[in-house]
Enzyme design. Structure first.
Site, mmCIF file in Angstrom:
data_model
loop_
_atom_site.group_PDB
_atom_site.id
_atom_site.type_symbol
_atom_site.label_atom_id
_atom_site.label_comp_id
_atom_site.label_asym_id
_atom_site.label_seq_id
_atom_site.Cartn_x
_atom_site.Cartn_y
_atom_site.Cartn_z
ATOM 1 N N ASN A 37 66.493 27.321 38.214
ATOM 2 C CA ASN A 37 66.260 27.058 39.641
ATOM 3 C C ASN A 37 67.413 26.190 40.115
ATOM 4 O OD1 ASN A 37 65.578 25.755 42.074
ATOM 5 N ND2 ASN A 37 63.399 26.099 41.715
ATOM 6 N N GLU B 86 65.427 29.777 44.070
ATOM 7 C CA GLU B 86 65.787 28.920 45.209
ATOM 8 C C GLU B 86 67.265 29.080 45.587
ATOM 9 O OE1 GLU B 86 63.550 25.515 46.650
ATOM 10 O OE2 GLU B 86 63.459 24.894 44.548
ATOM 11 N N TYR C 182 60.024 33.005 41.398
ATOM 12 C CA TYR C 182 59.935 31.661 41.961
ATOM 13 C C TYR C 182 58.512 31.482 42.498
ATOM 14 C CZ TYR C 182 60.582 27.626 44.988
ATOM 15 O OH TYR C 182 60.438 26.403 45.602
ATOM 16 N N ASP D 98 60.776 29.680 37.728
ATOM 17 C CA ASP D 98 60.125 28.412 38.045
ATOM 18 C C ASP D 98 58.679 28.738 38.393
ATOM 19 O OD1 ASP D 98 59.152 26.086 39.074
ATOM 20 O OD2 ASP D 98 60.650 25.871 40.661
ATOM 21 N N ASN E 281 56.266 26.484 38.574
ATOM 22 C CA ASN E 281 55.621 25.344 39.220
ATOM 23 C C ASN E 281 54.263 25.043 38.589
ATOM 24 O OD1 ASN E 281 57.184 23.920 41.281
ATOM 25 N ND2 ASN E 281 57.331 25.901 42.303
ATOM 26 N N ASP F 142 67.737 19.889 40.631
ATOM 27 C CA ASP F 142 66.692 19.074 39.983
ATOM 28 C C ASP F 142 66.098 19.799 38.761
ATOM 29 O OD1 ASP F 142 65.718 20.825 41.925
ATOM 30 O OD2 ASP F 142 64.178 19.458 42.662
#
Length: 262
Positions: A7, A34, A108, A149, A151, A249
């Site tokens: 990401n 992203e 994502y 990702d 999450n 990040d």
DNA sequence: ATGGTTGTTGAACAA
């Protein structure tokens, strides 16, 4: 053949870092999330100069995913066909390998913002739609890897401070169940197939020097199908890019597939 | 301590 996910939190900002990383880390496929780029702003030529092709689903400002690959990606699918959504969160492509076609998906998954919020409900609906779609993909493409990702930190060991995070977004029981429901389709978290350092994370908040304190979460994952799993010989988190100037990040997760010779 | 950082678009939103 390596499969990686990263990401990048804006491909416009991170493109030089991605190119540097690819030059040092040749892969069969790199899944990006992203992008935060309009679809027609994708820097295809920059990847072509390194010998890579790309399939992507771009969107202005938010979201956006890509599969950067050495070979051409075929049967490209963008987004979840049965889920009416303008957010660009999925791109799938078929790549060739010595053991036949491999379906590679860059995902994502929604962040969810806060437990009980509208975005959280959207996240759970999105995961349910992902599961339905993946079931069909697995039938069509038994050798499949979905990287991205998610999450979701699947276990307390994937959280730097489980007590502080308990019940919160990214770790709540419904989110972990939604992630587990993907594994129930016949997918394995490649990172957990191998011995790993304790406190291995893939994301650290930009705030409060979280990376220096290793206050992170493991929310970026490589899932391999039952048919692909026997060929997976390693999976690591590459923390180096998180040390860059102006880093994302998130940091890459890299799985190795070995197809042998005889 | 409801803070703090980064990215995109142009003060607010998302992560």
């Amino acid at each position: 053949m390596k499969l990686a996910t990263w990401n990048v939190n804006s491909l416009k900002v991170r493109l030089p870092q991605v190119l540097d990383w690819l030059a040092a880390n040749p892969v069969g496929a790199l899944c990006l999330q992203e992008l935060k780029l309009d679809h027609d702003k994708f820097p295809l030529e920059a990847f072509a100069e390194l010998g890579y092709q790309a399939c992507w689903a771009g969107q202005k400002t938010y979201n956006g995913v890509a599969v950067i690959s050495k070979g051409e990606g075929l049967h490209v699918q963008r987004n979840l066909p049965e889920f009416d959504d303008h957010q660009q969160r999925i791109v799938a492509a078929t790549l060739s390998s010595p053991i036949g076609d491999i379906r590679v998906i860059s995902a994502y998954c929604p962040n969810g913002q806060a437990v009980g919020s509208d975005k959280y409900e959207y996240k759970l609906r999105w995961f349910a739609a992902l599961r339905e779609w993946l079931a069909g993909e697995l039938k069509q493409y038994p050798r499949l890897a979905i990287l991205g990702d998610y999450n979701v930190a699947p276990r307390d060991e994937d959280v730097h401070d489980p007590a502080k995070w308990k019940g919160g977004v990214l770790v709540s029981a419904p989110e972990r169940e939604a992630f587990g429901a993907l594994l129930d389709l016949g997918l394995t978290d490649a990172f957990l197939m191998f011995d790993q350092p304790e406190k291995s994370f893939s994301w650290w908040d930009y705030r409060q020097m979280a990376f220096r304190r290793n206050a992170g979460l493991r929310i970026d994952h490589v899932l391999v199908s039952d048919a692909l799993k026997p060929f997976c010989t390693a999976c690591i988190i590459d923390k180096e890019p998180r040390r860059n100037e102006q880093p994302s990040d998130h940091t890459p997760v890299v799985a190795t597939l070995e197809f042998g010779s005889a």
